[in-house]
Design a protein around this motif. Structure first.
Motif, PDB file in Angstrom:
ATOM      1  N   LEU A   4      59.805  -5.236   9.715  1.00  9.54           N
ATOM      2  CA  LEU A   4      60.893  -6.159   9.589  1.00  9.54           C
ATOM      3  C   LEU A   4      61.919  -5.558   8.632  1.00  9.54           C
ATOM      4  CD1 LEU A   4      59.312  -9.553  10.103  1.00  9.54           C
ATOM      5  CD2 LEU A   4      60.733  -8.472  11.809  1.00  9.54           C
ATOM      6  N   GLN A   5      63.247  -5.892   9.030  1.00 14.46           N
ATOM      7  CA  GLN A   5      64.300  -5.487   8.069  1.00 14.46           C
ATOM      8  C   GLN A   5      64.241  -6.023   6.493  1.00 14.46           C
ATOM      9  OE1 GLN A   5      68.329  -6.279   9.573  1.00 14.46           O
ATOM     10  NE2 GLN A   5      69.198  -5.127   8.096  1.00 14.46           N
ATOM     11  N   GLY A   6      63.764  -7.285   6.529  1.00 15.47           N
ATOM     12  CA  GLY A   6      63.568  -7.818   5.331  1.00 15.47           C
ATOM     13  C   GLY A   6      62.617  -7.165   4.266  1.00 15.47           C
ATOM     14  N   PHE A   7      61.490  -6.755   5.338  1.00 16.00           N
ATOM     15  CA  PHE A   7      60.707  -6.041   4.251  1.00 16.00           C
ATOM     16  C   PHE A   7      60.775  -4.643   3.794  1.00 16.00           C
ATOM     17  CE2 PHE A   7      58.327  -9.445   6.608  1.00 16.00           C
ATOM     18  CZ  PHE A   7      57.165  -9.841   5.681  1.00 16.00           C
ATOM     19  N   GLU A   8      61.752  -3.921   4.965  1.00 16.71           N
ATOM     20  CA  GLU A   8      62.370  -2.667   4.534  1.00 16.71           C
ATOM     21  C   GLU A   8      63.240  -2.812   3.261  1.00 16.71           C
ATOM     22  OE1 GLU A   8      64.189  -0.792   7.789  1.00 16.71           O
ATOM     23  OE2 GLU A   8      62.488  -0.083   8.310  1.00 16.71           O
ATOM     24  N   GLN A   9      63.906  -3.623   3.344  1.00 14.22           N
ATOM     25  CA  GLN A   9      65.017  -3.759   2.331  1.00 14.22           C
ATOM     26  C   GLN A   9      64.226  -4.239   0.898  1.00 14.22           C
ATOM     27  OE1 GLN A   9      67.833  -6.613   3.543  1.00 14.22           O
ATOM     28  NE2 GLN A   9      68.765  -4.885   4.827  1.00 14.22           N
ATOM     29  N   ALA A  10      63.214  -4.643   0.855  1.00  7.99           N
ATOM     30  CA  ALA A  10      62.633  -5.204  -0.258  1.00  7.99           C
ATOM     31  C   ALA A  10      61.733  -3.964  -1.159  1.00  7.99           C
ATOM     32  CB  ALA A  10      61.696  -6.339  -0.125  1.00  7.99           C
ATOM     33  N   ILE A  11      61.687  -3.167  -0.278  1.00  8.69           N
ATOM     34  CA  ILE A  11      61.210  -1.896  -0.807  1.00  8.69           C
ATOM     35  C   ILE A  11      62.113  -0.562  -1.046  1.00  8.69           C
ATOM     36  CG2 ILE A  11      58.682  -2.531  -0.261  1.00  8.69           C
ATOM     37  CD1 ILE A  11      58.714  -0.574   1.909  1.00  8.69           C
ATOM     38  N   PHE A  12      63.529  -0.773  -0.725  1.00  8.36           N
ATOM     39  CA  PHE A  12      64.622   0.116  -0.716  1.00  8.36           C
ATOM     40  C   PHE A  12      64.297   0.614  -2.424  1.00  8.36           C
ATOM     41  CE2 PHE A  12      67.688  -0.323   2.996  1.00  8.36           C
ATOM     42  CZ  PHE A  12      66.562  -0.094   3.888  1.00  8.36           C
ATOM     43  N   GLY A  13      64.464   1.909  -2.532  1.00 10.25           N
ATOM     44  CA  GLY A  13      64.609   2.649  -3.854  1.00 10.25           C
ATOM     45  C   GLY A  13      63.259   2.904  -4.237  1.00 10.25           C
ATOM     46  N   LEU A  14      62.181   2.552  -4.006  1.00 15.44           N
ATOM     47  CA  LEU A  14      60.952   2.860  -4.258  1.00 15.44           C
ATOM     48  C   LEU A  14      60.656   4.526  -4.025  1.00 15.44           C
ATOM     49  CD1 LEU A  14      58.581   0.042  -3.410  1.00 15.44           C
ATOM     50  CD2 LEU A  14      59.544   0.280  -5.287  1.00 15.44           C
ATOM     51  N   GLN A  15      59.929   5.146  -5.191  1.00 10.79           N
ATOM     52  CA  GLN A  15      59.575   6.461  -4.899  1.00 10.79           C
ATOM     53  C   GLN A  15      57.847   6.797  -4.643  1.00 10.79           C
ATOM     54  OE1 GLN A  15      61.225   8.311  -8.572  1.00 10.79           O
ATOM     55  NE2 GLN A  15      63.229   8.443  -7.283  1.00 10.79           N
ATOM     56  N   GLU A  16      57.652   7.903  -4.258  1.00 15.58           N
ATOM     57  CA  GLU A  16      56.332   8.425  -4.058  1.00 15.58           C
ATOM     58  C   GLU A  16      55.417   7.661  -5.305  1.00 15.58           C
ATOM     59  OE1 GLU A  16      55.812  12.454  -3.004  1.00 15.58           O
ATOM     60  OE2 GLU A  16      56.724  12.200  -0.947  1.00 15.58           O
ATOM     61  N   GLY A  17      54.396   7.212  -5.114  1.00 14.46           N
ATOM     62  CA  GLY A  17      53.525   6.673  -6.173  1.00 14.46           C
ATOM     63  C   GLY A  17      53.640   5.529  -6.654  1.00 14.46           C
ATOM     64  N   ASP A  18      54.940   4.803  -6.114  1.00 14.06           N
ATOM     65  CA  ASP A  18      55.189   3.594  -6.739  1.00 14.06           C
ATOM     66  C   ASP A  18      54.408   2.702  -6.040  1.00 14.06           C
ATOM     67  OD1 ASP A  18      57.337   4.480  -8.438  1.00 14.06           O
ATOM     68  OD2 ASP A  18      58.735   3.752  -7.074  1.00 14.06           O
ATOM     69  N   ARG A  19      54.194   1.345  -6.709  1.00 10.55           N
ATOM     70  CA  ARG A  19      53.535   0.175  -6.069  1.00 10.55           C
ATOM     71  C   ARG A  19      54.219  -0.927  -6.466  1.00 10.55           C
ATOM     72  NH1 ARG A  19      47.347   0.194  -4.959  1.00 10.55           N
ATOM     73  NH2 ARG A  19      47.087  -1.760  -4.326  1.00 10.55           N
ATOM     74  N   LYS A  20      54.237  -2.134  -5.266  1.00  7.58           N
ATOM     75  CA  LYS A  20      55.127  -3.008  -5.476  1.00  7.58           C
ATOM     76  C   LYS A  20      54.620  -4.209  -4.786  1.00  7.58           C
ATOM     77  CE  LYS A  20      60.001  -4.881  -5.304  1.00  7.58           C
ATOM     78  NZ  LYS A  20      61.542  -4.400  -4.947  1.00  7.58           N
ATOM     79  N   THR A  21      54.692  -5.558  -5.280  1.00  6.93           N
ATOM     80  CA  THR A  21      54.246  -6.744  -4.704  1.00  6.93           C
ATOM     81  C   THR A  21      55.679  -7.783  -4.828  1.00  6.93           C
ATOM     82  OG1 THR A  21      52.181  -6.456  -5.201  1.00  6.93           O
ATOM     83  CG2 THR A  21      52.877  -8.725  -4.735  1.00  6.93           C
ATOM     84  N   VAL A  22      56.219  -8.213  -3.627  1.00  5.14           N
ATOM     85  CA  VAL A  22      57.020  -9.059  -3.686  1.00  5.14           C
ATOM     86  C   VAL A  22      56.904 -10.181  -2.533  1.00  5.14           C
ATOM     87  CG1 VAL A  22      58.151  -7.313  -1.697  1.00  5.14           C
ATOM     88  CG2 VAL A  22      59.605  -8.941  -3.197  1.00  5.14           C
ATOM     89  N   VAL A  23      57.588 -11.227  -2.786  1.00  9.77           N
ATOM     90  CA  VAL A  23      57.264 -12.372  -2.108  1.00  9.77           C
ATOM     91  C   VAL A  23      58.666 -12.530  -1.123  1.00  9.77           C
ATOM     92  CG1 VAL A  23      57.360 -14.915  -1.852  1.00  9.77           C
ATOM     93  CG2 VAL A  23      56.128 -13.771  -3.830  1.00  9.77           C
ATOM     94  N   ILE A  24      58.330 -12.433   0.235  1.00 11.75           N
ATOM     95  CA  ILE A  24      59.275 -12.501   1.154  1.00 11.75           C
ATOM     96  C   ILE A  24      59.502 -13.872   1.817  1.00 11.75           C
ATOM     97  CG2 ILE A  24      59.879 -11.325   3.583  1.00 11.75           C
ATOM     98  CD1 ILE A  24      59.630  -9.168   1.309  1.00 11.75           C
ATOM     99  N   LYS A  25      60.717 -14.294   1.664  1.00 11.68           N
ATOM    100  CA  LYS A  25      60.944 -15.645   1.900  1.00 11.68           C
ATOM    101  C   LYS A  25      61.236 -15.655   3.675  1.00 11.68           C
ATOM    102  CE  LYS A  25      61.184 -17.887  -1.921  1.00 11.68           C
ATOM    103  NZ  LYS A  25      60.229 -18.894  -2.141  1.00 11.68           N
ATOM    104  N   PRO A  26      60.940 -16.858   4.191  1.00 12.67           N
ATOM    105  CA  PRO A  26      61.130 -16.857   5.765  1.00 12.67           C
ATOM    106  C   PRO A  26      62.159 -16.441   6.162  1.00 12.67           C
ATOM    107  CG  PRO A  26      60.209 -18.883   4.948  1.00 12.67           C
ATOM    108  CD  PRO A  26      60.681 -18.074   3.797  1.00 12.67           C
ATOM    109  N   GLU A  27      63.610 -16.373   5.685  1.00 13.64           N
ATOM    110  CA  GLU A  27      64.597 -16.015   6.195  1.00 13.64           C
ATOM    111  C   GLU A  27      64.867 -14.293   6.098  1.00 13.64           C
ATOM    112  OE1 GLU A  27      65.611 -17.684   2.236  1.00 13.64           O
ATOM    113  OE2 GLU A  27      64.509 -18.278   3.740  1.00 13.64           O
ATOM    114  N   HIS A  28      63.999 -13.808   5.430  1.00 17.85           N
ATOM    115  CA  HIS A  28      63.924 -12.260   5.489  1.00 17.85           C
ATOM    116  C   HIS A  28      62.569 -11.842   5.888  1.00 17.85           C
ATOM    117  CE1 HIS A  28      67.504 -12.339   3.023  1.00 17.85           C
ATOM    118  NE2 HIS A  28      66.851 -13.097   2.321  1.00 17.85           N
ATOM    119  N   GLY A  29      61.610 -12.725   6.640  1.00 18.89           N
ATOM    120  CA  GLY A  29      60.454 -12.339   7.220  1.00 18.89           C
ATOM    121  C   GLY A  29      60.585 -12.707   8.468  1.00 18.89           C
TER     122      GLY A  29
END
Length: 149
Positions: free
Chosen positions: A45-70
């Motif tokens: 989903l676009q909201g999930f993609e946009q939440a990880i834009f800018g990450l690079q190989e080896g990166d790990r991230k946890t983010v809360v996706i709100k309903p309007e973006h999920g």
């Protein structure tokens, strides 16, 4: 390791998990093969993609996706009452049962039985995760330029 950031025009291989805020696991591939997709191809989903834009190989991230973006907000118009007679007489109805319906364009549409009686069956066509915050965890394994077809 490349210095390419995740974004449009890239193909990414990653591990992910989806959880509810209480920790309940919805889906994860951390214990399985990673997923590979091209950004923007609809696999995420676009909201999930946009939440990880800018990450690079080896990166790990946890983010809360709100309903309007999920999975969107719950829509009361997506709860329908259907006459019991429109269901196969042999069908064993129970609350939580997922049934498949076809919309006007013959597209498959899942619905969840919310309640029923001898006259009517109430079906919820909202996505089961609609209206919920989703805790999205990703580990970026590989990013490469997308192949243009």
């Amino acid at each position: 390791m490349r210095n390419l950031a995740l974004g449009p025009g890239t193909r990414v291989t990653l591990h992910f998990s989806l959880r509810l805020p209480d920790g309940e696991l919805i889906d994860s591939n951390f214990e399985r093969d990673p997923a590979t997709f091209t950004v923007g191809d609809g696999n995420l989903l676009q909201g999930f993609e946009q939440a990880i834009f800018g990450l690079q190989e080896g990166d790990r991230k946890t983010v809360v996706i709100k309903p309007e973006h999920g999975f969107g907000q719950r829509n009361p118009n997506n709860i329908q009452e259907i006459p019991r007679g429109q269901f196969d007489a042999g069908l064993q109805l129970e609350e939580g049962l997922v049934l498949s319906f076809a919309d006007a364009q013959k597209t498959e549409l899942p619905g969840v039985v919310k309640r029923f009686n001898d006259d009517v069956v109430t079906i919820d066509f909202n996505h089961p995760l609609a209206g919920r915050d989703i805790v999205f965890e990703v580990a970026i394994l590989k990013i490469e330029p997308a192949q243009v077809h």
